[in-house]
Scaffold this motif. Structure first.
Motif, PDB file in Angstrom:
ATOM      1  N   LYS A 101       0.838  -1.202   0.000  1.00  0.00           N
ATOM      2  CA  LYS A 101       0.000   0.000   0.000  1.00  0.00           C
ATOM      3  C   LYS A 101       0.869   1.247   0.000  1.00  0.00           C
ATOM      4  CE  LYS A 101      -0.390  -0.638   4.915  1.00  0.00           C
ATOM      5  NZ  LYS A 101      -0.943  -1.643   5.736  1.00  0.00           N
ATOM      6  N   THR A 102       0.275   2.343  -0.449  1.00  0.00           N
ATOM      7  CA  THR A 102       0.958   3.628  -0.515  1.00  0.00           C
ATOM      8  C   THR A 102       0.022   4.715  -0.004  1.00  0.00           C
ATOM      9  OG1 THR A 102       2.237   2.894  -2.421  1.00  0.00           O
ATOM     10  CG2 THR A 102       2.127   5.271  -2.051  1.00  0.00           C
ATOM     11  N   TYR A 103       0.573   5.662   0.731  1.00  0.00           N
ATOM     12  CA  TYR A 103      -0.195   6.768   1.282  1.00  0.00           C
ATOM     13  C   TYR A 103       0.432   8.097   0.877  1.00  0.00           C
ATOM     14  CZ  TYR A 103      -2.230   3.325   4.449  1.00  0.00           C
ATOM     15  OH  TYR A 103      -2.878   2.234   4.981  1.00  0.00           O
ATOM     16  N   ASN A 117       0.777  11.924   2.229  1.00  0.00           N
ATOM     17  CA  ASN A 117       0.758  12.539   3.555  1.00  0.00           C
ATOM     18  C   ASN A 117       0.918  14.042   3.448  1.00  0.00           C
ATOM     19  OD1 ASN A 117       2.870   9.970   3.750  1.00  0.00           O
ATOM     20  ND2 ASN A 117       1.173   9.855   5.167  1.00  0.00           N
ATOM     21  N   TRP A 170      -3.546  11.906   5.913  1.00  0.00           N
ATOM     22  CA  TRP A 170      -3.054  10.822   5.077  1.00  0.00           C
ATOM     23  C   TRP A 170      -4.207  10.274   4.246  1.00  0.00           C
ATOM     24  CZ3 TRP A 170      -5.587   6.359   6.337  1.00  0.00           C
ATOM     25  CH2 TRP A 170      -6.130   6.279   7.626  1.00  0.00           C
ATOM     26  N   ARG A 224      -4.889   6.943   1.522  1.00  0.00           N
ATOM     27  CA  ARG A 224      -4.391   5.747   0.843  1.00  0.00           C
ATOM     28  C   ARG A 224      -4.644   5.858  -0.658  1.00  0.00           C
ATOM     29  NH1 ARG A 224      -5.182  -0.597   2.447  1.00  0.00           N
ATOM     30  NH2 ARG A 224      -4.037  -1.381   0.661  1.00  0.00           N
ATOM     31  N   HIS A 225      -3.622   5.514  -1.412  1.00  0.00           N
ATOM     32  CA  HIS A 225      -3.786   5.484  -2.860  1.00  0.00           C
ATOM     33  C   HIS A 225      -4.693   4.310  -3.225  1.00  0.00           C
ATOM     34  CE1 HIS A 225       0.215   7.733  -3.794  1.00  0.00           C
ATOM     35  NE2 HIS A 225      -0.397   8.248  -2.751  1.00  0.00           N
TER      36      HIS A 225
END
Length: 116
Positions: free
Chosen positions: A87-89, A91, A110, A112-113
């Motif tokens: 996962k990628t966020y 910020n 934040w 989440r992608h």
């Protein structure tokens, strides 16, 4: 003016070490830490350390890239990307400093992608 880079480097170091002393060194005794802008904050260094350790990542589990959006006398806004294996966020951090470079108030946004 407090430059954010040393503090963020310390934050990433603490993120990867989960060492209470590394975490504690970032914050004033009476600091406030918002994990989301409108959530109830963590109050004081002791609670920040305890709550951080209660939801810690494993060392090296994530990478963090960032750049400043705005740097003023005692506040910095930085934009970052946190990447985990799955996962990628995105910020946005607002960091309010005291003159010695420790944080007195931290707020993170934040998002989440989307999974592909």
């Amino acid at each position: 003016m407090v430059e954010p880079q040393p503090w963020i480097e310390g934050y990433v170091r603490a993120w990867n070490s989960n060492d209470p002393d590394d975490i504690s060194a970032l914050f004033t005794e009476d600091a406030v830490y918002y994990t989301e802008p409108y959530s109830a904050p963590w109050h004081g260094r002791e609670e920040i350390v305890a709550r951080w350790l209660g939801r810690q990542d494993k060392p090296g589990e994530a990478t963090f890239e960032w750049h400043p959006v705005c740097v003023a006398d005692e506040v910095s806004v930085v934009q970052g990307v946190t990447t985990y294996a799955d996962k990628t966020y995105s910020n946005l951090w607002v960091i309010r400093f005291v003159p010695d470079g420790r944080c007195r108030e931290f707020t993170e946004w934040w998002m989440r992608h989307d999974a592909k």
